[in-house]
Design an enzyme around this catalytic site. Sequence first.
Site, PDB file in Angstrom:
ATOM      1  N   HIS A 233     -13.221   3.156   5.315  1.00 10.37           N
ATOM      2  CA  HIS A 233     -11.993   3.405   4.824  1.00 10.37           C
ATOM      3  C   HIS A 233     -11.309   4.153   6.128  1.00 10.37           C
ATOM      4  O   HIS A 233     -11.784   5.126   6.914  1.00 10.37           O
ATOM      5  CB  HIS A 233     -11.702   4.506   3.759  1.00 10.37           C
ATOM      6  CG  HIS A 233     -10.395   4.361   3.170  1.00 10.37           C
ATOM      7  ND1 HIS A 233      -9.415   5.116   3.793  1.00 10.37           N
ATOM      8  CD2 HIS A 233      -9.956   3.919   1.911  1.00 10.37           C
ATOM      9  CE1 HIS A 233      -8.253   4.987   3.024  1.00 10.37           C
ATOM     10  NE2 HIS A 233      -8.500   4.365   1.933  1.00 10.37           N
TER      11      HIS A 233
ATOM     12  N   ARG B 219      -0.146   6.498   2.985  1.00 13.61           N
ATOM     13  CA  ARG B 219       0.434   5.529   3.756  1.00 13.61           C
ATOM     14  C   ARG B 219       1.359   4.670   3.220  1.00 13.61           C
ATOM     15  O   ARG B 219       2.473   4.308   3.444  1.00 13.61           O
ATOM     16  CB  ARG B 219      -0.497   4.698   4.700  1.00 13.61           C
ATOM     17  CG  ARG B 219      -1.175   5.354   5.825  1.00 13.61           C
ATOM     18  CD  ARG B 219      -2.304   4.755   6.716  1.00 13.61           C
ATOM     19  NE  ARG B 219      -3.593   4.627   5.751  1.00 13.61           N
ATOM     20  CZ  ARG B 219      -4.235   3.779   5.539  1.00 13.61           C
ATOM     21  NH1 ARG B 219      -3.820   2.580   6.126  1.00 13.61           N
ATOM     22  NH2 ARG B 219      -5.215   3.543   4.719  1.00 13.61           N
TER      23      ARG B 219
END
Lengths: 226, 540
Positions: free
Chosen positions: B319, B339
């Site tokens: 990740h 994000r």
Amino acid sequence: MAEELIPIYIMGKKYEVPPSLTIMRAMEWAGYKLIRGAGCRSGFCGACATVYRIKGDYRLRIGLACQTVVEPEMYLAQIPFFPAEKAIYDIEELKPTPEQLFQIYPEILRCLSCGTCTKACPQEIDVMDYMADAMKGDIASVASKSFDCIMCGLCAARCPAEEAQANVALLCRRLYGKYLAPKSQHLWERIEEIGAGKFDEEVAKLKSMGEEELRQRYKERDIEPA
Amino acid sequence: MSYTSEMWKSIRKVEATRQRRLQETHPRMPPRGQEEILKRFHPDYVEGGMRELLVGPNRGDRTPNELADLLEGRSHIDAAAFDLERVDYECDILVIGGGGAGASAALLAQENGAQVILTTKLRFGDANTMMAQGGIQAADKPNDSPVIHYLDVMGGGHFTNVPELVEALVMDAPSVIQWLEDLGCIFDKEPEGTMKTIHGGGTSRKRMHFARDYSGAEIMRTLRDEVRNRQISVLEFAPVVELVMDDKGQVAGAILLNLETGDYSLVKAKTVIMATGGGGRLHYQGFPTTNHYGATADGLVLAYRVGAKLAFMDTMQYHPTGAACPEQILGQLVTEKVRGLGAQLVNVEGEQFVYPLETRDVEASAIIRECVERKKGVVTSTEQQGVWLDSPMIDILKGPGTIQTNLPAMVRQFGRFDIDMTKEPILIYPTLHYQNGGIAIKPDGSTDIPNLYVAGEVAGGVHGRNRLMGNSLLEITVYGRRAGKAAAQRAKEVELGELTLEHLQDWEQQLQEADLEPQIASPLLLPDYTRHTRPVSKVM
Ligand SMILES: Cc1cc2nc3c(=O)[nH]c(=O)nc-3n(C[C@H](O)[C@H](O)[C@H](O)COP(=O)(O)OP(=O)(O)OC[C@H]3O[C@@H](n4cnc5c(N)ncnc54)[C@H](O)[C@@H]3O)c2cc1C
Ligand code: SF4
Ligand code: SF4
Ligand code: FES
């Protein structure tokens, strides 16, 4: 740069550990291989509920072992399992009403509004407040206010009225999600379209498409703006 | 104080560029650039990180060293001495693993008439499912369709995915959301009922459904409660250490270990559903991980020993945004939603260097390049490198309070260490997150081994070489349900023969023939983080 070690007490036994560790890492550093009392190791599962006291202070404190850094002279005890009452019910048969709530968990009405649970919650949830809403039968409000509950059981462990707050909250969330939340029209419509086979042909085409062509389709797909 | 003065200097630069960056979108990487950056910086390509397997159905295939050692480990069980006459539990279906896939499978299996036992390693729900924050994908909006979802999944997996498995995934998705809602799962919605959905890395439509940032927890606690309400037998702290076969070559049960007493017990089952999740706790190449304590790839080892084939075991998902500071939460997940909501990634100078929502493998590689090659990373007091995730942008873009409302778990996690992510950026670095591959399955969750079904992160093929966020919570429910149903049907017709552990003796022989003398007994069950200053006594 060697860290100074600090003394902590794990179930009464003294160990010297680095001060930067979480309680969980400190126990491992001291040699304990955890079986109970460790799950997600990230503050999401409630497996590592810990009660502790600092020497010289009578107050009991609480924390998640995986999220709390050790302090000198900490006396630690873990509560890896707390036998809270969990009612058995068939969600299909329930109604989202106050009466239903009180019928399943009659002890809700015994809450003394003492606030001990709120002080005990490592998620900083105002547990007493949602229990007050539960007493009023306000299912939607309990669902929302209790949402971040990780079911660690610390509130129940400290409650003088033997409430199972987390289970009451879970029931309210399920009742809300199933019966009270506004319905999503677009979801129903899509399920019907899929059932009617609307996308079958196009999916079949993509499935049998060669990689080059598929790549091309992928590259050309339009992207919904952020 | 978690940030050093050097770090604060860099934060000032991040703040100085923020106003300008609010107007800027970093360009997406062209396909050629993606391939190159993966080859040069993704951990899957690091020289020496993997080796070829020497025995078993995947002989000759590459997989991380740590996993290879376990796949080629020896059994905990002395096959010749184990008493198979004494059966401790008997059932139609044994579900192995108490995460989302296992719980879904158990529910559907019972609904389809099977008598089910679910056994799990830690507590029921101590699982990766509980930790998922970001959300679950389903193409249920008018501007979206399963066709577009299909394309996104294939592209995300670099076109290596098994098409039939992807088809099932995207076509079942809306009805799975409906099923979850019917059980009482809460999803974030507009007041009139429209699902709130956002983008995830690699999506072309906003189709990520979520429950604040406790999406997996909401699903897990609801499914778990339902399993309890239906009074399905659940065994906790009872991991499976070996599968049992019958003399017809079918899987016929398992051996459980009581983690607290050390006792073994034997379960005889007409079908077995493997739902043991991933293997982040193997810490490939020393990476920290987002996974729960019990994520040690046990299911792969168990299935491999009965001859099941594994797929895509040379690709792991790192990740891009694991916490890099403070040290106490190193490797823990910072959800992609940060994000998705608009936060950019910036380097020590406060400059963007990558589009924030590339696929995870590309995004992670770009961060590693920024730190390792371009030396534009930020260094913490414990020498950990990272780049900034400029979280305060979110409130500027979407209005004050957005972060607190949408990311309460994140705010709380950093707040515990005196970092206010609504005001200060947070430092991140890639972390080991997901097992892209696993046991090869068919669309009904079955495998080449009779009576062995598989669902969830332990399965392989759905995501090909790279999974997109939100497709895993989807996979565990879609395939948990499919496997539960198919296994229940199968259980109705199964006739079990004599129980046997001959496959373990075969395995020993295969190891010998390959000149392997494994030191490790596997499955691993739990990682060992203890520190001992002298050899430990055997008395205990
Ligand atoms: C921090 C984090 C965030 C994530 N966020 C998202 C997201 O936003 N969206 C998304 O789609 N996906 C997300 N994922 C991925 C997703 O959560 C997992 O892939 C998925 O939940 C796996 O479900 P599972 O049921 O297959 O495995 P798990 O949920 O891990 O369950 C496996 C269970 O099996 C048990 N087990 C293991 N070995 C044995 C054994 N030998 N015997 C018996 N039991 C055993 C384990 O203890 C565990 O209970 C995230 C993952 C993590 C770690
Ligand atoms: S601790 Fe128990 S009695 Fe006190 S407020 Fe909380 S629920 Fe009520
Ligand atoms: S409400 Fe109770 S069970 Fe839930 S997190 Fe808080 S203390 Fe734990
Ligand atoms: S181990 Fe899950 S909350 Fe600490």
